[in-house]
Motif scaffolding. Structure first.
Motif, PDB file in Angstrom:
ATOM      1  N   PRO A  61       0.829  -1.211   0.000  1.00  0.00           N
ATOM      2  CA  PRO A  61       0.000   0.000   0.000  1.00  0.00           C
ATOM      3  C   PRO A  61       0.865   1.264   0.000  1.00  0.00           C
ATOM      4  CG  PRO A  61      -0.758  -1.552   1.663  1.00  0.00           C
ATOM      5  CD  PRO A  61       0.533  -2.080   1.133  1.00  0.00           C
ATOM      6  N   LEU A  62       0.379   2.291  -0.672  1.00  0.00           N
ATOM      7  CA  LEU A  62       1.119   3.541  -0.799  1.00  0.00           C
ATOM      8  C   LEU A  62       1.447   4.148   0.564  1.00  0.00           C
ATOM      9  CD1 LEU A  62       2.302   5.522  -2.835  1.00  0.00           C
ATOM     10  CD2 LEU A  62       0.097   6.680  -2.882  1.00  0.00           C
ATOM     11  N   ARG A  63       0.537   4.014   1.536  1.00  0.00           N
ATOM     12  CA  ARG A  63       0.795   4.573   2.865  1.00  0.00           C
ATOM     13  C   ARG A  63       2.041   3.950   3.495  1.00  0.00           C
ATOM     14  NH1 ARG A  63      -0.267   1.026   6.384  1.00  0.00           N
ATOM     15  NH2 ARG A  63      -1.729  -0.639   5.937  1.00  0.00           N
ATOM     16  N   GLU A  64       2.290   2.648   3.223  1.00  0.00           N
ATOM     17  CA  GLU A  64       3.491   1.998   3.759  1.00  0.00           C
ATOM     18  C   GLU A  64       4.746   2.534   3.076  1.00  0.00           C
ATOM     19  OE1 GLU A  64       3.393  -2.294   3.893  1.00  0.00           O
ATOM     20  OE2 GLU A  64       1.358  -2.290   4.716  1.00  0.00           O
ATOM     21  N   VAL A  65       4.652   2.791   1.773  1.00  0.00           N
ATOM     22  CA  VAL A  65       5.781   3.371   1.039  1.00  0.00           C
ATOM     23  C   VAL A  65       6.075   4.766   1.591  1.00  0.00           C
ATOM     24  CG1 VAL A  65       6.635   4.103  -1.225  1.00  0.00           C
ATOM     25  CG2 VAL A  65       5.258   2.011  -1.024  1.00  0.00           C
ATOM     26  N   PHE A  66       5.013   5.565   1.805  1.00  0.00           N
ATOM     27  CA  PHE A  66       5.187   6.898   2.390  1.00  0.00           C
ATOM     28  C   PHE A  66       5.840   6.805   3.772  1.00  0.00           C
ATOM     29  CE2 PHE A  66       1.446   8.940  -0.118  1.00  0.00           C
ATOM     30  CZ  PHE A  66       2.288   9.208  -1.188  1.00  0.00           C
ATOM     31  N   GLN A  67       5.432   5.817   4.564  1.00  0.00           N
ATOM     32  CA  GLN A  67       6.002   5.654   5.904  1.00  0.00           C
ATOM     33  C   GLN A  67       7.487   5.312   5.810  1.00  0.00           C
ATOM     34  OE1 GLN A  67       4.411   6.282   8.937  1.00  0.00           O
ATOM     35  NE2 GLN A  67       6.527   6.150   9.643  1.00  0.00           N
ATOM     36  N   LYS A  68       7.865   4.478   4.837  1.00  0.00           N
ATOM     37  CA  LYS A  68       9.279   4.120   4.656  1.00  0.00           C
ATOM     38  C   LYS A  68      10.091   5.346   4.233  1.00  0.00           C
ATOM     39  CE  LYS A  68       8.348  -0.671   3.646  1.00  0.00           C
ATOM     40  NZ  LYS A  68       9.138  -1.851   3.425  1.00  0.00           N
ATOM     41  N   GLU A  73      13.862   9.594   5.690  1.00  0.00           N
ATOM     42  CA  GLU A  73      14.158  11.029   5.737  1.00  0.00           C
ATOM     43  C   GLU A  73      14.013  11.619   7.137  1.00  0.00           C
ATOM     44  OE1 GLU A  73      15.548  12.403   3.320  1.00  0.00           O
ATOM     45  OE2 GLU A  73      15.079  11.066   1.663  1.00  0.00           O
ATOM     46  N   LYS A  74      13.785  10.756   8.137  1.00  0.00           N
ATOM     47  CA  LYS A  74      13.629  11.185   9.542  1.00  0.00           C
ATOM     48  C   LYS A  74      12.545  12.254   9.689  1.00  0.00           C
ATOM     49  CE  LYS A  74      18.393  10.057  10.744  1.00  0.00           C
ATOM     50  NZ  LYS A  74      18.679   9.287   9.565  1.00  0.00           N
ATOM     51  N   GLY A  75      11.437  12.064   8.948  1.00  0.00           N
ATOM     52  CA  GLY A  75      10.292  12.960   9.051  1.00  0.00           C
ATOM     53  C   GLY A  75      10.355  14.169   8.139  1.00  0.00           C
ATOM     54  N   GLY A  76      11.450  14.352   7.427  1.00  0.00           N
ATOM     55  CA  GLY A  76      11.594  15.518   6.559  1.00  0.00           C
ATOM     56  C   GLY A  76      11.185  15.223   5.124  1.00  0.00           C
ATOM     57  N   LYS A  77      11.424  16.215   4.253  1.00  0.00           N
ATOM     58  CA  LYS A  77      11.136  16.044   2.832  1.00  0.00           C
ATOM     59  C   LYS A  77      12.197  15.143   2.205  1.00  0.00           C
ATOM     60  CE  LYS A  77       9.468  19.478   0.450  1.00  0.00           C
ATOM     61  NZ  LYS A  77       9.150  20.766  -0.170  1.00  0.00           N
ATOM     62  N   THR A  78      11.906  14.670   0.991  1.00  0.00           N
ATOM     63  CA  THR A  78      12.840  13.762   0.327  1.00  0.00           C
ATOM     64  C   THR A  78      14.141  14.484  -0.028  1.00  0.00           C
ATOM     65  OG1 THR A  78      11.861  14.230  -1.836  1.00  0.00           O
ATOM     66  CG2 THR A  78      11.026  12.315  -0.645  1.00  0.00           C
ATOM     67  N   ALA A  79      15.224  13.714  -0.036  1.00  0.00           N
ATOM     68  CA  ALA A  79      16.542  14.268  -0.346  1.00  0.00           C
ATOM     69  C   ALA A  79      16.682  14.598  -1.824  1.00  0.00           C
ATOM     70  CB  ALA A  79      17.627  13.274   0.072  1.00  0.00           C
ATOM     71  N   HIS A 121       3.805  16.285   2.917  1.00  0.00           N
ATOM     72  CA  HIS A 121       4.677  16.810   3.969  1.00  0.00           C
ATOM     73  C   HIS A 121       4.487  18.321   4.115  1.00  0.00           C
ATOM     74  CE1 HIS A 121       8.387  18.302   5.818  1.00  0.00           C
ATOM     75  NE2 HIS A 121       8.373  17.155   6.476  1.00  0.00           N
ATOM     76  N   ASP A 122       4.417  19.036   2.991  1.00  0.00           N
ATOM     77  CA  ASP A 122       4.226  20.493   3.021  1.00  0.00           C
ATOM     78  C   ASP A 122       2.899  20.878   3.660  1.00  0.00           C
ATOM     79  OD1 ASP A 122       6.669  20.882   1.803  1.00  0.00           O
ATOM     80  OD2 ASP A 122       5.822  21.199  -0.202  1.00  0.00           O
ATOM     81  N   ASN A 123       1.906  19.976   3.580  1.00  0.00           N
ATOM     82  CA  ASN A 123       0.585  20.240   4.149  1.00  0.00           C
ATOM     83  C   ASN A 123       0.403  19.571   5.514  1.00  0.00           C
ATOM     84  OD1 ASN A 123      -1.377  21.682   2.081  1.00  0.00           O
ATOM     85  ND2 ASN A 123       0.063  20.439   0.921  1.00  0.00           N
ATOM     86  N   SER A 124       1.505  19.150   6.124  1.00  0.00           N
ATOM     87  CA  SER A 124       1.508  18.523   7.459  1.00  0.00           C
ATOM     88  C   SER A 124       0.621  17.289   7.533  1.00  0.00           C
ATOM     89  CB  SER A 124       1.100  19.539   8.530  1.00  0.00           C
ATOM     90  OG  SER A 124       1.991  20.625   8.518  1.00  0.00           O
TER      91      SER A 124
END
Length: 148
Positions: A61-68, A73-79, A121-124
């Motif tokens: 599921p996409l939510r699991e990919v987002f969680q990974k 990224e330790k909670g930040g935006k992608t590198a 991420h930008d929209n919290s």
């Protein structure tokens, strides 16, 4: 807000928050600029909670990919940016999801996942936990409370 209220609309950039349903479709609000759009039933619309990524063994599921991605990224935006070259995108995605199916997951899919993650991420919107777990935990707590 959970991923079951976030939409991708074919032919329109970015992601949309589902505001309300109408007889002929629904109204969404862009997470990029806040503009509202009316979308008919004929549009190609995907709810993020229903999207999955192919791996060699199963669909994740996409939510699991987002969680990974969030964990990497330790909670930040992608590198990297979704506009980076194909090889960089594939290397990054391989770090996030090592067993993704390279034959069925295209560079354009990886671009969307990275772009969507950064928009969320930008929209919290960074809670990618499974909604069913929350309702189960609530039900378990009620079962454990002493009756009066």
């Amino acid at each position: 807000m959970t991923l079951d209220k976030i939409l991708s609309i074919g032919g329109k950039p970015g992601l949309y928050k589902l505001l309300t349903q109408t007889r002929s479709g629904f109204v969404g609000e862009s997470l990029l600029d806040g503009k509202r759009v009316s979308v008919g039933l004929r549009n190609n619309v995907s709810v993020l909670s229903e999207i999955a990524i192919y791996t060699l063994e199963e669909e994740v599921p996409l939510r699991e990919v987002f969680q990974k991605i969030k964990d990497k990224e330790k909670g930040g935006k992608t590198a990297i940016s979704h506009k980076d070259e194909k090889i960089k995108l594939e290397e990054y995605f391989f770090e996030v999801l090592p067993d993704y199916d390279e034959d069925r997951v295209y560079a354009s899919d990886i671009k969307k996942v990275i772009q969507w993650y950064n928009i969320l991420h930008d929209n919290s919107i960074t809670d990618f936990s499974e909604p069913e777990e929350e309702t189960t935990k609530t039900a378990d707590k009620k079962d454990q409370e002493p009756s009066k």
